[in-house]
Design a protein around this motif. Structure first.
Motif, short mmCIF file in Angstrom:
data_model
loop_
_atom_site.label_atom_id
_atom_site.label_comp_id
_atom_site.label_asym_id
_atom_site.label_seq_id
_atom_site.Cartn_x
_atom_site.Cartn_y
_atom_site.Cartn_z
N PHE A 81 31.09 23.54 7.08
CA PHE A 81 31.26 22.56 7.66
C PHE A 81 32.32 21.35 6.84
O PHE A 81 33.04 20.52 7.18
N LEU A 82 32.06 21.55 5.40
CA LEU A 82 32.96 20.96 4.65
C LEU A 82 34.58 21.12 4.98
O LEU A 82 35.32 20.36 4.55
N TRP A 83 34.96 22.01 5.28
CA TRP A 83 36.19 22.31 5.72
C TRP A 83 36.94 21.44 6.67
O TRP A 83 37.94 21.27 7.05
N GLY A 84 35.98 20.91 7.40
CA GLY A 84 36.47 19.81 8.22
C GLY A 84 36.33 18.26 8.03
O GLY A 84 36.22 17.48 8.96
N ARG A 85 35.74 18.15 6.94
CA ARG A 85 35.54 16.67 6.26
C ARG A 85 36.58 15.77 6.35
O ARG A 85 36.62 14.49 6.25
N ARG A 86 37.98 16.24 6.20
CA ARG A 86 39.00 15.49 6.12
C ARG A 86 39.22 15.09 7.46
O ARG A 86 39.67 13.89 7.49
N ARG A 87 39.17 15.84 8.41
CA ARG A 87 39.44 15.14 10.10
C ARG A 87 38.24 14.54 10.58
O ARG A 87 38.50 13.35 11.40
N TRP A 88 37.07 14.87 10.23
CA TRP A 88 35.73 14.36 10.74
C TRP A 88 34.98 14.05 9.73
O TRP A 88 33.82 14.43 9.56
N PRO A 89 35.18 13.12 8.76
CA PRO A 89 34.40 12.73 7.64
C PRO A 89 32.90 12.12 8.03
O PRO A 89 31.90 12.62 7.59
N VAL A 90 33.03 11.31 8.94
CA VAL A 90 31.70 10.75 9.49
C VAL A 90 30.82 11.73 10.25
O VAL A 90 29.65 11.90 9.84
N GLY A 91 31.41 12.54 11.21
CA GLY A 91 30.71 13.46 12.00
C GLY A 91 30.12 14.43 10.97
O GLY A 91 28.85 15.02 11.16
N VAL A 92 30.97 14.85 9.95
CA VAL A 92 30.46 16.11 9.32
C VAL A 92 29.15 15.67 8.25
O VAL A 92 28.22 16.26 8.05
N ALA A 93 29.54 14.27 8.02
CA ALA A 93 28.34 13.64 7.06
C ALA A 93 27.01 13.50 7.85
O ALA A 93 25.99 13.79 7.08
N VAL A 94 27.14 13.04 8.90
CA VAL A 94 25.92 12.63 9.85
C VAL A 94 25.22 14.32 10.23
O VAL A 94 23.98 14.55 10.04
N VAL A 95 25.98 15.14 10.37
CA VAL A 95 25.59 16.66 10.79
C VAL A 95 24.93 17.15 9.54
O VAL A 95 23.59 17.66 9.53
N LEU A 96 25.40 17.10 8.71
CA LEU A 96 24.87 17.75 7.27
C LEU A 96 23.88 16.89 6.74
O LEU A 96 22.69 17.30 6.21
N ALA A 97 23.64 15.66 7.00
CA ALA A 97 22.38 14.88 6.71
C ALA A 97 21.28 15.30 7.55
O ALA A 97 20.21 15.48 7.13
N LEU A 98 21.54 15.32 8.68
CA LEU A 98 20.18 16.00 9.77
C LEU A 98 20.02 17.31 9.30
O LEU A 98 18.74 17.63 9.36
N VAL A 99 20.76 18.25 8.85
CA VAL A 99 20.51 19.61 8.39
C VAL A 99 19.76 19.58 7.25
O VAL A 99 18.85 20.28 6.84
N SER A 100 20.28 18.92 6.29
CA SER A 100 19.82 18.65 5.08
C SER A 100 18.13 17.97 4.92
O SER A 100 17.23 18.38 4.10
N ALA A 101 17.69 17.52 6.19
CA ALA A 101 16.27 16.98 6.34
C ALA A 101 15.32 18.49 6.29
O ALA A 101 14.27 18.22 6.01
N PHE A 102 15.90 19.54 6.69
CA PHE A 102 15.06 20.96 6.59
C PHE A 102 15.54 21.91 5.77
O PHE A 102 15.02 23.09 6.00
N SER A 103 17.00 21.72 5.10
CA SER A 103 17.36 22.77 4.47
C SER A 103 17.78 22.31 2.82
O SER A 103 18.54 21.50 2.72
N ALA A 104 17.29 23.19 1.87
CA ALA A 104 17.63 22.55 0.49
C ALA A 104 19.09 23.15 0.24
O ALA A 104 19.89 22.56 -0.59
N THR A 105 19.39 24.29 0.76
CA THR A 105 20.90 24.73 0.69
C THR A 105 21.97 23.84 1.06
O THR A 105 23.08 23.69 0.51
N ALA A 106 21.69 23.09 2.05
CA ALA A 106 22.65 22.12 2.63
C ALA A 106 22.67 20.65 1.77
O ALA A 106 23.39 19.88 2.16
N GLY A 107 22.03 20.77 0.64
CA GLY A 107 21.70 19.24 0.01
C GLY A 107 23.28 19.05 -0.69
O GLY A 107 23.41 17.81 -0.52
N MET A 108 23.73 19.99 -1.33
CA MET A 108 24.88 19.69 -2.17
C MET A 108 26.13 19.23 -1.22
O MET A 108 26.81 18.42 -1.33
N ALA A 109 26.26 20.11 -0.07
CA ALA A 109 27.00 19.97 0.83
C ALA A 109 27.04 18.48 1.61
O ALA A 109 27.94 17.67 1.65
N CYS A 110 25.65 18.07 1.92
CA CYS A 110 25.31 16.73 2.29
C CYS A 110 25.92 15.48 1.29
O CYS A 110 26.37 14.62 1.87
#
Length: 415
Positions: A81-110
């Motif tokens: 999802f980080l490949w879309g952070r330039r075009r949708w920074p807020v949307g990508v950040a919110v989605v990754l935050a929700l995913v990081s609530a259950f995934s440790a691997t997504a922590g740094m991407a968040c």
């Protein structure tokens, strides 16, 4: 999400984060630098995410193999999802935050997505996304707590980490905005400098035009007067013809010299050498009057200047130009009359120049000389720049009077 390796990873994210341009919604097309940045951040997110996943499996109560596999798959997909952070920074950040609530691997991407939002969005949006990230961290710590750390300390570390990412991103944003602001200010300063140069050039051209009018109008009026006399006096004696021809020749030569000086100023390259001829001063006033008398103009001169050398050169030049323009106007419009010139100078009362002439009587057979109508206007401006005042017009006695008052400049104080 509280692994110590996150700190150098965040520093790497800062050094590789994309720049900010005028429009925060940057185009999708990537430059070579953008590709290097995105690949580096993607690899960093994957590497740190795997370290966080390994750290969670080494705890006293590790998750099941299915949970670890799901965490790995979801985390790797989140890194994409980080490949879309330039075009949708807020949307990508919110989605990754929700995913990081259950995934440790997504922590740094968040965290990278949160840093991107802090760099490219306003503080209100940044605070909202940061709040979502902290809530997601709280949920993750609730379902997968660290038995070695107490719950309040874990939340404090999460809040501190979130605040550090936000603060660092907003600092980068402010620094880049400052660079843009300084660049804009430099451009504006350069534009203002060009404008000031253009204004100075225009003022210099206006001064040259005024000087050309003051000098050449005097010379050419002499030429026209004597040429007209030769035309309407075919019976003139050889001596009179020779005298008029001599005045015409001298006036033409003087006009050419003055024109050469003006052209020299226009062609000046900036070395400061404008002309070799000295500018007229108050001491040249007598020669001007004699020149007008030699051209046939009747002039009555009253000169009350105790010490000519004491009059400053700039003030004396202004007096000279006032008398020159006044005599030129008399020749143009009242050639058969007597011009009275009076110049008085005193350090206590200043300098006064008065030129009067009666209205012309009869009809002059010669055609009237053309005038630009700007001579008196230029005199008013010239005298005003010298700190004086100028009046002109018809009096109750039927005379045209031109009177200029100039202050006596105070001597410079020696420090």
């Amino acid at each position: 999400m509280d692994h110590p390796s996150l700190v150098p990873a965040l520093l790497l994210a800062d050094s590789l984060s994309p720049g900010v341009d005028g429009d925060e919604r940057r185009p999708v097309r990537r430059s070579v630098r953008d590709w290097v940045v995105d690949v580096s951040l993607f690899l960093t997110a994957v590497g740190v995410g795997l370290l966080l996943l390994v750290e969670s499996t080494n705890r006293v109560d590790p998750p099941s193999d299915g949970t670890v596999f799901a965490d790995l798959v979801v985390g790797l997909v989140s890194c994409l999802f980080l490949w879309g952070r330039r075009r949708w920074p807020v949307g990508v950040a919110v989605v990754l935050a929700l995913v990081s609530a259950f995934s440790a691997t997504a922590g740094m991407a968040c965290l990278i997505a949160l840093f991107t939002v802090a760099v490219h969005r306003t503080w209100r949006t940044v605070l909202l996304v940061a709040a979502v990230n902290f809530v997601a961290f709280t949920v993750y710590d609730h379902f997968r707590p660290d038995p070695e750390l107490p719950w309040p300390l874990t939340l404090a570390l999460g809040a501190a980490l979130t605040a550090a990412v936000v603060a660092w991103g907003m600092f980068v944003r402010a620094r880049r905005q400052l660079v843009v602001s300084l660049r804009d200010r430099a451009c504006r300063a350069e534009s203002e400098q060009r404008l000031r140069v253009d204004q100075a050039r225009q003022l210099e051209r206006t001064r040259i035009a005024r000087e050309m009018h003051d000098v050449l109008a005097h010379r050419l009026s002499l030429l026209s007067m004597h040429a007209g006399a030769l035309e309407y006096r075919p019976d003139a004696s050889p001596a009179e013809v020779a005298r008029a021809a001599g005045v015409i020749r001298a006036s033409a030569r003087g006009a050419l010299e003055d024109l050469r000086d003006v052209i020299g100023v226009l062609r000046d390259t900036g070395d400061g050498t404008l002309s070799d001829r000295p500018q007229p001063t108050l001491a040249d006033l007598a020669a001007l009057v004699e020149q007008s008398r030699g051209a046939g103009l009747r002039v009555r001169m009253e000169y009350r200047v105790p010490d000519v050398a004491a009059v400053p050169a700039v003030t004396g030049r202004t007096v000279y130009r006032v008398v020159q323009e006044a005599l030129t106007n008399v020749r143009k419009h009242a050639g058969g009359t007597v011009a009275c010139v009076r110049v008085t100078a005193d350090p206590a009362s200043g300098i006064e120049v008065m030129v009067t002439n009666p209205a012309p009587v009869g009809t002059d057979p010669a055609a009237p000389l053309p005038g630009s109508g700007t001579g008196l206007i230029g005199l008013v401006e010239r005298v005003g720049l010298a700190g004086g005042s100028l009046e002109h017009g018809w009096t109750a006695d039927g005379e045209f009077r031109l009177r200029a008052r100039l202050p006596w400049p105070a001597p410079a104080v020696q420090g």
